[in-house]
Every structure is written in structure tokens, then in C-alpha cells.
Write a protein that holds these residues in place. Sequence first.
Motif, PDB file in Angstrom:
ATOM      1  N   LYS A  15       0.831  -1.207   0.000  1.00 21.91           N
ATOM      2  CA  LYS A  15       0.000   0.000   0.000  1.00 21.91           C
ATOM      3  C   LYS A  15       0.865   1.257   0.000  1.00 21.91           C
ATOM      4  CE  LYS A  15      -3.977  -2.018   2.452  1.00 21.91           C
ATOM      5  NZ  LYS A  15      -4.783  -1.961   3.707  1.00 21.91           N
ATOM      6  N   LEU A  16       1.983   1.213   0.724  1.00 16.89           N
ATOM      7  CA  LEU A  16       2.878   2.366   0.774  1.00 16.89           C
ATOM      8  C   LEU A  16       3.482   2.648  -0.601  1.00 16.89           C
ATOM      9  CD1 LEU A  16       4.152   4.469   2.686  1.00 16.89           C
ATOM     10  CD2 LEU A  16       6.088   2.909   2.939  1.00 16.89           C
ATOM     11  N   ASP A  17       3.885   1.594  -1.305  1.00 15.61           N
ATOM     12  CA  ASP A  17       4.446   1.768  -2.654  1.00 15.61           C
ATOM     13  C   ASP A  17       3.427   2.430  -3.574  1.00 15.61           C
ATOM     14  OD1 ASP A  17       6.803   0.628  -1.835  1.00 15.61           O
ATOM     15  OD2 ASP A  17       6.372  -1.356  -2.675  1.00 15.61           O
ATOM     16  N   ALA A  18       2.176   1.980  -3.476  1.00 18.68           N
ATOM     17  CA  ALA A  18       1.119   2.557  -4.322  1.00 18.68           C
ATOM     18  C   ALA A  18       0.894   4.024  -3.975  1.00 18.68           C
ATOM     19  CB  ALA A  18      -0.175   1.755  -4.152  1.00 18.68           C
ATOM     20  N   LEU A  19       0.936   4.347  -2.683  1.00 17.36           N
ATOM     21  CA  LEU A  19       0.764   5.733  -2.254  1.00 17.36           C
ATOM     22  C   LEU A  19       1.900   6.615  -2.780  1.00 17.36           C
ATOM     23  CD1 LEU A  19      -0.705   7.888  -0.538  1.00 17.36           C
ATOM     24  CD2 LEU A  19       0.751   7.200   1.385  1.00 17.36           C
ATOM     25  N   CYS A  20       3.113   6.112  -2.723  1.00 24.42           N
ATOM     26  CA  CYS A  20       4.261   6.881  -3.218  1.00 24.42           C
ATOM     27  C   CYS A  20       4.087   7.215  -4.700  1.00 24.42           C
ATOM     28  CB  CYS A  20       5.554   6.106  -2.993  1.00 24.42           C
ATOM     29  SG  CYS A  20       6.045   5.985  -1.259  1.00 24.42           S
ATOM     30  N   ARG A  21       3.553   6.286  -5.464  1.00 21.30           N
ATOM     31  CA  ARG A  21       3.304   6.544  -6.888  1.00 21.30           C
ATOM     32  C   ARG A  21       2.236   7.619  -7.063  1.00 21.30           C
ATOM     33  NH1 ARG A  21       4.080   0.854  -7.009  1.00 21.30           N
ATOM     34  NH2 ARG A  21       1.830   0.429  -6.937  1.00 21.30           N
TER      35      ARG A  21
END
Length: 382
Positions: free
Chosen positions: A11-17
Amino acid sequence: MTIQYINTTEKLDALCRQIAKEPWIAMDTEFLREKTYYPQFCLLQIATPDWVACVDPLALPDLGKLFDVIYRPDIIKVLHSSRQDLEILYQLTGKVPGPIFDTQIAAPLLGFQENPGYAMLVSSFLNINLSKAHTRTDWTVRPLSEAQIQYAADDVIYLCKIYQIMCEQLEKLGRLHWLDNDFKQLNDTELYQISPANAWLKIKGKNKLTGRQLSIVQALSEWRESTAQSVNKPRNWLVRDDMLLELAKLQPANVAELAKVRGINERLVNRYGRVICDLINQAKQRPPIPLHEKGRPPKKTQQQEAVLDVLTAVVRIRAEENSLNPIVLATRKDLEKLIFGENDVPLLHGWRYTMVGEELQCLLDGCCSLNLSKENVVINKS
């Protein structure tokens, strides 16, 4: 708007994008510091007009990717009363993200008082009264309830709306970039560094001490600050300010004498008694760091009082013309400093200088004159 709760690496990776695509983001933090010296980072809220997320740092092993994207210089970070939030980020990364837009600093340019609270801005701009239901929440406890998450997310949801309204109004007034220098100052890392050597400067009552007593307070304050940092406990859990002053006056020479001091913590005596007494005995043998207290300003003559009244009138006129609270432009103390030639005055910098500071200097230098009528005051440049 659905709240994204970010508690996994995926979820964090998706948020960073998501963040990487945005020109600006609204941010807020939830933290706890009642039992620690440093604030304990518990939640990070991020929002744009299209989405909102709550990042749970207690559930995530590594926030490096998130910090990398947040710190990008092409993304504006919007906060309200940002100093504590930026302090947390500085302690975590050793850097301060920029650029910053602080709604508390910007609000006075739209006619608000100095340092308005967030609830006041939400009420004024959005006609919403903020809930206080979770003001005393312990943000370290998991799981967080839906109500707690909604409460935290609301802050940045409203902050987005306030920022957009502010930018529109400041743009119309031609003031959007007046605060660029003020915001840049928030990136000065010295603002977030706590020096134990300077801890004594915050002790109230120090100016009433003798030289030897002041030297002791300086030594004990530096020790207390360093120790509080190393054990990550509030400084007053070790020794209260009033006890520092008491020890400086009583000057116990050994642990036995220290233990007899009324109100002294027994645990403190057992753990740090010898160190405290050694510091007291050493401090007694050396001169204190000079106070360098600013003396009282010189007594003003009647003529200077009249000049001060004239400057105050000019400030009020310019404030009214620009729909500002006069105190935001200059306080009476600011004007006194100007009269006595001091340089550390907000009036001599940034937008205040452009709006009225330069004009006041011209008046004091005799480069401008005043024409009065029953209805107005006109300033003429020579």
C-alpha cells in the motif's frame, strides 16, 4: 472520499506513486510526547483534492520511499503550524522537506490575527466546527477505530480546501509570493536542533540569581537536557525547573545533603546524585555565562512618543488599505525598535518592508513628509 489506510509495504508503494504525480499535498501528523523527550511519530495524514491517506508508521518497517517522494522539491507541502510536524521529519531523516506552505503564517495576509488556530480557519473558510472528540487520543494504541481515522483524515481534507481558497484569494490580492522568504526560513535545520548548552536560556527566574547560582543552573540545565535526550524522557521527569533553581540556591555539596532537599526525587538522588553534586561543586568554581539580557529600552522623550504615535498612525492607515490587522504589520514595540535604530525588526524585511517599513524609514530619515486634513493623512516623498 474513501480513506486509504496505509499499513503494508504494498500500500505504501502505491501511495508513493500517487504522491509523485501531485504538484502539492496537504500533510499533518499525530504524535505523542507526554512520556518521551522526542515526539513519538504515530500517524501521517496526506491528502489532495482527489484522495486522502493515513500512513501508519508503527506498522511499517521502512518509510524511506515515502520520505524520498515527500522531500521532492517539485511538490509543495501544505501544513498548518508546521514547526512540530517538521521537527518530527527532521528527527527521522536529518532533513526538512521543502517547499513549505504554512496556512497559519499565510492567514494574516488575508486579515486574520497573528498565528490563528486551525479550528478558526476551518470555521471561517468552510463554516465547519471541528470535532474535539479525539483530542486526547492515545495515537500509539492499535488498532485505531474508524472514528479516530476519520478524525485524523478530516484535518488534511479541510486543509486542502483551505489552501485552495487561500491561494485564490492571495493571488487576487497579488500576495501569493509575499511569504516565500518566510516559508524558506522553515527549512533552516537550526530551528529543529535542541542544544543542551543553551537549555538554561529557557529557565524562568534565572535573571534573579547570583553569579554562582547562575553558573550552577547553567551546568545542571545542560546535564538535564543531555540526559533527557539520551534516555528519551521528558526533561521535567528528571528535574523540574523550580528544583534546578532550588539546587542552585542551596548548593548541596554531597549526596547526603542533596537527599535532604525538600521535594527532591529519591530515584533521582540514587541514580544521579553524585553526578549532580559534582556538577554543582564544579560550577561554583567558575564564572557563569553572561546573561546578555536585553536591557530596558531607553526612556522615550515626549517628542519620541509623538513620533511613535505618528508611525502608529501610518501603520494603521496601510493596514486598513490592505485589509490587514495592524498588529500583523507592526507592534508598538517594533516601532520603538525602529526609532532606536535596531535592525532586528520584521518591518525591515520581506513584504512588511514593501508595504510600510520603507515608508516609515523615509519618515524617520526626513525623506517624507505628512500632510494632514480633517479627513485623511497624505505622505509625500521629498
